[in-house]
Scaffold this motif. Structure first.
Motif, PDB file in Angstrom:
ATOM      1  N   VAL A   1       0.844  -1.203   0.000  1.00  0.00           N
ATOM      2  CA  VAL A   1       0.000   0.000   0.000  1.00  0.00           C
ATOM      3  C   VAL A   1       0.874   1.246   0.000  1.00  0.00           C
ATOM      4  CG1 VAL A   1      -1.683   1.337   1.343  1.00  0.00           C
ATOM      5  CG2 VAL A   1      -1.936  -1.142   1.151  1.00  0.00           C
ATOM      6  N   LEU A   2       1.893   1.246   0.845  1.00  0.00           N
ATOM      7  CA  LEU A   2       2.846   2.360   0.911  1.00  0.00           C
ATOM      8  C   LEU A   2       3.539   2.568  -0.430  1.00  0.00           C
ATOM      9  CD1 LEU A   2       4.866   4.380   2.159  1.00  0.00           C
ATOM     10  CD2 LEU A   2       6.050   2.445   3.204  1.00  0.00           C
TER      11      LEU A   2
ATOM     12  N   ASN B   1       2.629   1.592  -3.507  1.00  0.00           N
ATOM     13  CA  ASN B   1       1.710   2.048  -4.553  1.00  0.00           C
ATOM     14  C   ASN B   1       1.320   3.502  -4.354  1.00  0.00           C
ATOM     15  OD1 ASN B   1       1.674  -0.403  -5.925  1.00  0.00           O
ATOM     16  ND2 ASN B   1      -0.033  -1.200  -4.728  1.00  0.00           N
ATOM     17  N   SER B   2       1.131   3.902  -3.096  1.00  0.00           N
ATOM     18  CA  SER B   2       0.801   5.298  -2.803  1.00  0.00           C
ATOM     19  C   SER B   2       1.957   6.219  -3.189  1.00  0.00           C
ATOM     20  CB  SER B   2       0.481   5.451  -1.312  1.00  0.00           C
ATOM     21  OG  SER B   2       0.311   6.809  -0.970  1.00  0.00           O
TER      22      SER B   2
ATOM     23  N   GLU C   1       2.036   6.507  -7.064  1.00  0.00           N
ATOM     24  CA  GLU C   1       0.937   7.333  -7.561  1.00  0.00           C
ATOM     25  C   GLU C   1       1.174   8.810  -7.252  1.00  0.00           C
ATOM     26  OE1 GLU C   1      -2.631   5.769  -5.886  1.00  0.00           O
ATOM     27  OE2 GLU C   1      -2.421   3.813  -6.878  1.00  0.00           O
ATOM     28  N   SER C   2       1.735   9.093  -6.077  1.00  0.00           N
ATOM     29  CA  SER C   2       1.953  10.477  -5.660  1.00  0.00           C
ATOM     30  C   SER C   2       3.106  11.137  -6.403  1.00  0.00           C
ATOM     31  CB  SER C   2       2.199  10.534  -4.148  1.00  0.00           C
ATOM     32  OG  SER C   2       1.096  10.002  -3.441  1.00  0.00           O
TER      33      SER C   2
ATOM     34  N   ASP D   1      -1.051   5.011   8.902  1.00  0.00           N
ATOM     35  CA  ASP D   1      -1.706   5.179   7.605  1.00  0.00           C
ATOM     36  C   ASP D   1      -0.621   5.077   6.528  1.00  0.00           C
ATOM     37  OD1 ASP D   1      -2.898   6.111   5.254  1.00  0.00           O
ATOM     38  OD2 ASP D   1      -4.207   7.502   6.315  1.00  0.00           O
TER      39      ASP D   1
ATOM     40  N   GLU E   1      -0.877   4.670   3.325  1.00  0.00           N
ATOM     41  CA  GLU E   1      -1.149   5.463   2.126  1.00  0.00           C
ATOM     42  C   GLU E   1      -0.680   6.901   2.320  1.00  0.00           C
ATOM     43  OE1 GLU E   1      -4.852   6.662  -0.877  1.00  0.00           O
ATOM     44  OE2 GLU E   1      -5.182   5.267   0.798  1.00  0.00           O
TER      45      GLU E   1
END
Length: 337
Positions: A103-104, A106-107, A110-111, A305, A307
């Motif tokens: 998750v980290l 991919n975030s 994307e960022s 969190d 993400e």
């Protein structure tokens, strides 16, 4: 050939090394030079444009870090890639890949919004692998994002990298804080805060356990658990155990388990012993995933969190921010607690 590849103006306010970088990228985009082509020698460039050797090396090192050119010892510099739109080439060193770190990751990607190319590697908590990967990456990237895990001597390895290009992720320590920006967790503080927020639920139980194998888990988790238990020793018995093997589980106990392997073992034992989770037996896992929302009607977790961590990391790298950012964890309540 030189004047086709490099255009240097003495009247421009742009530093000459940046003019070199920009003009080479323009030459590649215009098709004047191709992948595999050899670049003019440093001496030839210095002579043609009356530049110092240091100026040319700064430009070449930046282009090398972006992955545009490569150096071949004894032969010179060659065009390695004709992909010029990436200003950032990032070396990302994770300890391991699991559900929440995916998750980290991919975030983070994307960022970055397509502004960087990222090469990801894993050291699997092996110090020699960590050292070898860092040494092999030196000079090949514009930024280095590092998960140092529990390596207390990580700085002795990382200091060979350009200090202004290194970012620490997830775990840091007193030495690393002095030298590098980071997006990290404060495991000791987060453990205490999470258990304090769960005082009401904890009153259902008589004894608290932390299952702490002592391998890859952050020491701050155990320190925070012990501090919390010391502050509430009149209310609960507590114990840190390294393994559930040969351990008897009883009604009225609550277990904090950083390892998902131990989580599975506890859930299976509770089922076989007919202990109702959240009533007879409490379980608090570490690091939330979508699966933990549904397993055994919901597993409570202490989790940051991930993400948000990826978003903040991308912002820090793209904008070269020099900050220490704590990404806090919270207790997520579900039926297991």
């Amino acid at each position: 050939m030189l004047n086709q590849i490099f255009k240097i103006s003495t009247d421009s306010g742009i530093p000459k090394y940046k003019q070199m970088i920009n003009s080479l990228l323009e030459a590649i985009e215009a098709g004047l030079i191709h992948k595999g082509d050899r670049l003019p020698s440093i001496n030839a460039i210095c002579k043609e444009f009356t530049l110092s050797r240091d100026t040319v090396l700064v430009a070449f090192n930046e282009l090398k870090a972006r992955g545009v050119i490569l150096s071949v010892p004894g032969k010179g510099y060659y065009v390695e890639s004709t992909v010029t739109q990436f200003k950032h080439k990032i070396f990302l060193l994770f300890d391991e890949l699991n559900a929440f770190k995916e998750v980290l990751y991919n975030s983070f990607l994307e960022s970055l919004k397509g502004q960087a190319v990222v090469d990801i590697y894993f050291h699997h908590f092996n110090r020699q692998v960590f050292k070898d990967l860092v040494e092999a990456s030196n000079g090949a990237y514009t930024s280095y994002v590092i998960m140092p895990a529990k390596f207390n001597d990580a700085y002795s390895i990382l200091k060979q990298l350009p200090q202004d290009k290194v970012y620490i992720l997830d775990q840091t320590n007193a030495t690393l804080v002095k030298h590098y920006p980071s997006v990290h967790q404060n495991f000791e503080k987060d453990m205490i805060a999470a258990l304090n927020s769960g005082l009401k639920e904890l009153k259902k139980y008589q004894k608290l356990f932390l299952v702490f194998p002592g391998g890859k888990e952050p020491l701050g988790q155990m320190k925070g658990f012990n501090k919390f238990c010391d502050n509430h020793k009149d209310q609960w018995e507590s114990e840190v155990i390294s393994s559930l093997k040969n351990h008897q589980i009883h009604k009225g106990e609550v277990y904090i388990v950083p390892s998902d392997k131990d989580l599975v073992s506890l859930v299976k034992t509770a089922k076989s012993e007919k202990l109702k989770l959240g009533v007879d037996l409490g379980i608090i896992s570490y690091n939330d995933t979508a699966l933990k929302e549904v397993v055994a009607d919901g597993i409570s977790t202490i989790s940051t969190d991930f993400e948000l961590m990826g978003i903040m990391l991308a912002d820090m790298v793209l904008n070269k921010k020099n900050k220490q950012i704590e990404n806090v964890s919270n207790l997520i309540r579900r039926k297991s607690f």
